[in-house]
Design a protein around this motif. Structure first.
Motif, PDB file in Angstrom:
ATOM      1  N   LEU A   1       0.872  -1.491  -0.460  1.00 42.11           N
ATOM      2  CA  LEU A   1      -0.150  -0.497  -0.282  1.00 42.11           C
ATOM      3  C   LEU A   1       1.038   1.318   0.169  1.00 42.11           C
ATOM      4  O   LEU A   1       0.205   1.980  -0.788  1.00 42.11           O
ATOM      5  N   SER A   2       1.982   1.295   0.640  1.00 42.40           N
ATOM      6  CA  SER A   2       3.186   2.273   0.504  1.00 42.40           C
ATOM      7  C   SER A   2       3.260   2.129  -0.443  1.00 42.40           C
ATOM      8  O   SER A   2       4.418   3.430  -0.974  1.00 42.40           O
ATOM      9  N   GLY A   3       3.143   1.756  -2.356  1.00 40.37           N
ATOM     10  CA  GLY A   3       3.648   1.761  -3.324  1.00 40.37           C
ATOM     11  C   GLY A   3       4.582   0.775  -4.094  1.00 40.37           C
ATOM     12  O   GLY A   3       4.834   1.152  -5.403  1.00 40.37           O
ATOM     13  N   ALA A   4       4.944  -0.133  -3.452  1.00 38.59           N
ATOM     14  CA  ALA A   4       6.100  -0.732  -3.903  1.00 38.59           C
ATOM     15  C   ALA A   4       5.277  -1.383  -5.531  1.00 38.59           C
ATOM     16  O   ALA A   4       3.900  -1.922  -5.449  1.00 38.59           O
ATOM     17  N   GLY A   5       6.127  -1.873  -6.694  1.00 40.20           N
ATOM     18  CA  GLY A   5       4.822  -2.677  -7.295  1.00 40.20           C
ATOM     19  C   GLY A   5       5.478  -4.218  -7.335  1.00 40.20           C
ATOM     20  O   GLY A   5       4.222  -5.098  -8.065  1.00 40.20           O
ATOM     21  N   ALA A   6       5.562  -4.542  -6.286  1.00 40.18           N
ATOM     22  CA  ALA A   6       5.356  -5.572  -6.118  1.00 40.18           C
ATOM     23  C   ALA A   6       6.102  -5.918  -4.758  1.00 40.18           C
ATOM     24  O   ALA A   6       7.083  -5.342  -4.596  1.00 40.18           O
ATOM     25  N   VAL A   7       5.947  -7.219  -3.814  1.00 42.09           N
ATOM     26  CA  VAL A   7       6.582  -7.253  -2.703  1.00 42.09           C
ATOM     27  C   VAL A   7       7.143  -8.648  -2.260  1.00 42.09           C
ATOM     28  O   VAL A   7       6.573  -9.425  -2.975  1.00 42.09           O
ATOM     29  N   THR A   8       8.237  -9.124  -1.538  1.00 42.61           N
ATOM     30  CA  THR A   8       9.080 -10.472  -1.138  1.00 42.61           C
ATOM     31  C   THR A   8       9.211 -10.784  -0.214  1.00 42.61           C
ATOM     32  O   THR A   8       9.345  -9.865   0.728  1.00 42.61           O
ATOM     33  N   THR A   9       8.146 -11.425  -0.209  1.00 36.10           N
ATOM     34  CA  THR A   9       8.420 -12.363   1.658  1.00 36.10           C
ATOM     35  C   THR A   9       9.972 -12.787   1.647  1.00 36.10           C
ATOM     36  O   THR A   9      10.737 -12.668   1.230  1.00 36.10           O
ATOM     37  N   LYS A  10       9.611 -12.813   3.162  1.00 35.39           N
ATOM     38  CA  LYS A  10      11.343 -13.363   4.378  1.00 35.39           C
ATOM     39  C   LYS A  10      11.527 -14.964   3.335  1.00 35.39           C
ATOM     40  O   LYS A  10      10.390 -15.946   3.039  1.00 35.39           O
TER      41      LYS A  10
ATOM     42  N   GLY B   1      -2.992  -6.336  -0.199  1.00 42.21           N
ATOM     43  CA  GLY B   1      -2.346  -5.147  -0.211  1.00 42.21           C
ATOM     44  C   GLY B   1      -2.823  -4.633  -1.440  1.00 42.21           C
ATOM     45  O   GLY B   1      -2.720  -3.960  -2.405  1.00 42.21           O
ATOM     46  N   GLY B   2      -2.834  -5.828  -2.569  1.00 42.54           N
ATOM     47  CA  GLY B   2      -2.826  -5.441  -4.263  1.00 42.54           C
ATOM     48  C   GLY B   2      -1.791  -5.679  -5.322  1.00 42.54           C
ATOM     49  O   GLY B   2      -2.415  -5.724  -6.151  1.00 42.54           O
ATOM     50  N   ALA B   3      -0.625  -5.830  -4.338  1.00 36.34           N
ATOM     51  CA  ALA B   3       0.622  -5.435  -5.530  1.00 36.34           C
ATOM     52  C   ALA B   3       0.836  -7.151  -5.356  1.00 36.34           C
ATOM     53  O   ALA B   3       0.438  -7.778  -4.355  1.00 36.34           O
ATOM     54  N   PRO B   4       1.549  -7.752  -6.749  1.00 38.32           N
ATOM     55  CA  PRO B   4       2.089  -8.666  -6.426  1.00 38.32           C
ATOM     56  C   PRO B   4       2.442  -9.481  -5.765  1.00 38.32           C
ATOM     57  O   PRO B   4       3.243  -8.660  -5.111  1.00 38.32           O
ATOM     58  N   ILE B   5       2.841 -10.944  -5.122  1.00 39.62           N
ATOM     59  CA  ILE B   5       3.260 -11.332  -4.409  1.00 39.62           C
ATOM     60  C   ILE B   5       4.235 -12.181  -4.202  1.00 39.62           C
ATOM     61  O   ILE B   5       4.303 -13.217  -5.670  1.00 39.62           O
ATOM     62  N   ILE B   6       6.118 -12.211  -4.349  1.00 36.30           N
ATOM     63  CA  ILE B   6       7.184 -13.185  -4.390  1.00 36.30           C
ATOM     64  C   ILE B   6       7.189 -13.716  -3.322  1.00 36.30           C
ATOM     65  O   ILE B   6       7.219 -12.940  -2.464  1.00 36.30           O
TER      66      ILE B   6
ATOM     67  N   GLU C   1      -1.172 -19.505  -3.706  1.00 31.61           N
ATOM     68  CA  GLU C   1      -1.118 -18.461  -5.053  1.00 31.61           C
ATOM     69  C   GLU C   1      -0.663 -17.587  -5.227  1.00 31.61           C
ATOM     70  O   GLU C   1      -0.946 -16.039  -5.243  1.00 31.61           O
ATOM     71  N   PRO C   2       1.049 -17.286  -4.268  1.00 36.94           N
ATOM     72  CA  PRO C   2       1.313 -16.060  -4.955  1.00 36.94           C
ATOM     73  C   PRO C   2       1.590 -15.852  -6.400  1.00 36.94           C
ATOM     74  O   PRO C   2       1.721 -16.879  -7.194  1.00 36.94           O
ATOM     75  N   ASP C   3       2.420 -14.699  -6.743  1.00 37.34           N
ATOM     76  CA  ASP C   3       2.561 -14.491  -8.049  1.00 37.34           C
ATOM     77  C   ASP C   3       3.689 -15.310  -8.916  1.00 37.34           C
ATOM     78  O   ASP C   3       3.693 -15.530 -10.095  1.00 37.34           O
ATOM     79  N   LEU C   4       4.418 -15.875  -7.673  1.00 38.46           N
ATOM     80  CA  LEU C   4       6.130 -15.861  -8.006  1.00 38.46           C
ATOM     81  C   LEU C   4       6.839 -16.808  -7.113  1.00 38.46           C
ATOM     82  O   LEU C   4       6.435 -15.984  -5.603  1.00 38.46           O
ATOM     83  N   PHE C   5       7.599 -17.499  -7.393  1.00 42.32           N
ATOM     84  CA  PHE C   5       8.529 -18.026  -6.037  1.00 42.32           C
ATOM     85  C   PHE C   5       9.282 -17.517  -6.638  1.00 42.32           C
ATOM     86  O   PHE C   5       9.834 -18.216  -8.077  1.00 42.32           O
ATOM     87  N   GLU C   6      10.474 -17.095  -4.927  1.00 35.96           N
ATOM     88  CA  GLU C   6      11.812 -16.639  -5.671  1.00 35.96           C
ATOM     89  C   GLU C   6      12.669 -17.926  -5.053  1.00 35.96           C
ATOM     90  O   GLU C   6      12.355 -18.297  -4.003  1.00 35.96           O
TER      91      GLU C   6
END
Ligand code: DHB
Length: 305
Positions: free
Chosen positions: A36-45, A91-96, A118-123
């Motif tokens: 919500l702060s403006g990141a285009g996507a967020v990655t988990t620990k 949060g609405g942004a893609p989740i990695i 269903e995350p958007d990507l796995f890293e």
């Protein structure tokens, strides 16, 4: 109107700034706040199979434009994290979803559990500098490719592989993971590990003695790695390492990155860093009379000497 949107393996991002793995990514609520702060996507620990306490404190030290950390991959385990991913999605942004395992089968087992959310990507974190397996997977093209293949066997969710700069086989590892089916590459994980000693007590500052090196000082290493990988593979790259400003992001993008990971800079600029980097990038594109990020990706001019 400047178009800051970009795409990684079919996943659309409103802007190219991504919260990098390991920074604030350990609960759904904080991931949501970063989105919500403006990141285009967020990655988990990075999440593993079982809950893990990580190393005892102190786990990090801040030296200004250099930062060291050895958290020891603390995480609540895959089953418990499924619910956190569901919350993060609000949060609405893609989740990695960054994940790790002790071997290729365990990587696949972790993905098999987390794919429910269903995350958007796995890293795939094959490059943690603080555990022996991370360093060796990331330095071994055969082991890295095997992990990718095993994960691809259990999911259709696209995967990005996070590479280590700490190898002379960087391009070979990049090529091997692309051939094994990776959809993207994240470059780079932290450098080293390094060591900092308190000269009065004569003991290392970090309990693990050694820690991964990050911060603005590693940017030249990261940009070089992004450039070499971009020359080698066709899949998109998330450039990560030393990004504090739009100019830092632009360097990664010119070297070949389609999006940029921001980690250590969060400690200096808090959650404002995502909007700050995006708006500075927008100014750079405007100055260059470019209309989209895509026009800057890999635009490096090769100068004959
Ligand atoms: C840790 C993991 C990483 O991938 C890294 O780059 C640095 C630290 C950790 O949890 O120790």
């Amino acid at each position: 109107m400047i178009n800051l949107s970009t795409e990684i393996a079919g996943v659309k991002l409103d802007n190219p700034t991504i919260l990098a793995a390991g920074v604030l990514g350990n609960t759904g609520e904080i991931l949501k706040r970063v989105a919500l702060s403006g990141a285009g996507a967020v990655t988990t620990k990075s999440i593993g199979l079982k809950p893990r306490a990580g190393h005892p404190n102190p786990i990090c030290t801040d030296l200004g434009n250099v930062f060291l950390n050895a958290m020891g991959l603390p995480n609540p385990g895959a089953e418990a994290f499924v619910e956190e991913l569901r919350i993060a999605k609000e949060g609405g942004a893609p989740i990695i979803n960054s994940i790790f395992g002790k071997d290729a089968d365990e990587f696949a087992e972790v993905v098999n559990i987390l794919k429910k959310a269903e995350p958007d990507l796995f890293e795939l974190n094959i490059s943690c500098p603080n555990v022996a397996s991370g360093t060796s997977f990331g330095c071994d093209p055969v082991a890295a490719a095997n992990i990718v293949k095993k994960v691809k066997d259990v999911t259709d969710i696209p995967i990005t592989v996070k590479l280590t700069p700490n190898t002379h086989l960087l391009v070979q590892v990049a090529k091997a993971v692309e051939e094994a089916g990776a959809d993207a590459i994240t470059a780079i994980n932290s450098v080293g590990p390094g060591m900092v000693i308190d000269i009065e007590s004569e003991i290392p500052i970090i309990s693990n003695k050694f820690g991964g090196v990050s911060g603005n000082a590693i940017k030249p290493i990261a940009v070089r790695c992004v450039y070499q990988i971009a020359k080698t593979v066709k899949i998109p790259i998330i450039g990560t390492g030393g990004i504090y400003s739009g100019a830092d992001a632009a360097e990664h993008i010119i070297a070949g990155a389609s999006a940029v990971g921001i980690g250590t800079a969060v400690k200096d600029h808090y959650l404002d860093v995502f909007k700050k980097v995006s708006s500075e990038l927008e100014e750079i594109l405007e100055r260059k009379k470019l209309k989209s990020i895509g026009e800057l990706v890999g635009s490096l001019k090769e100068v004959k000497t």
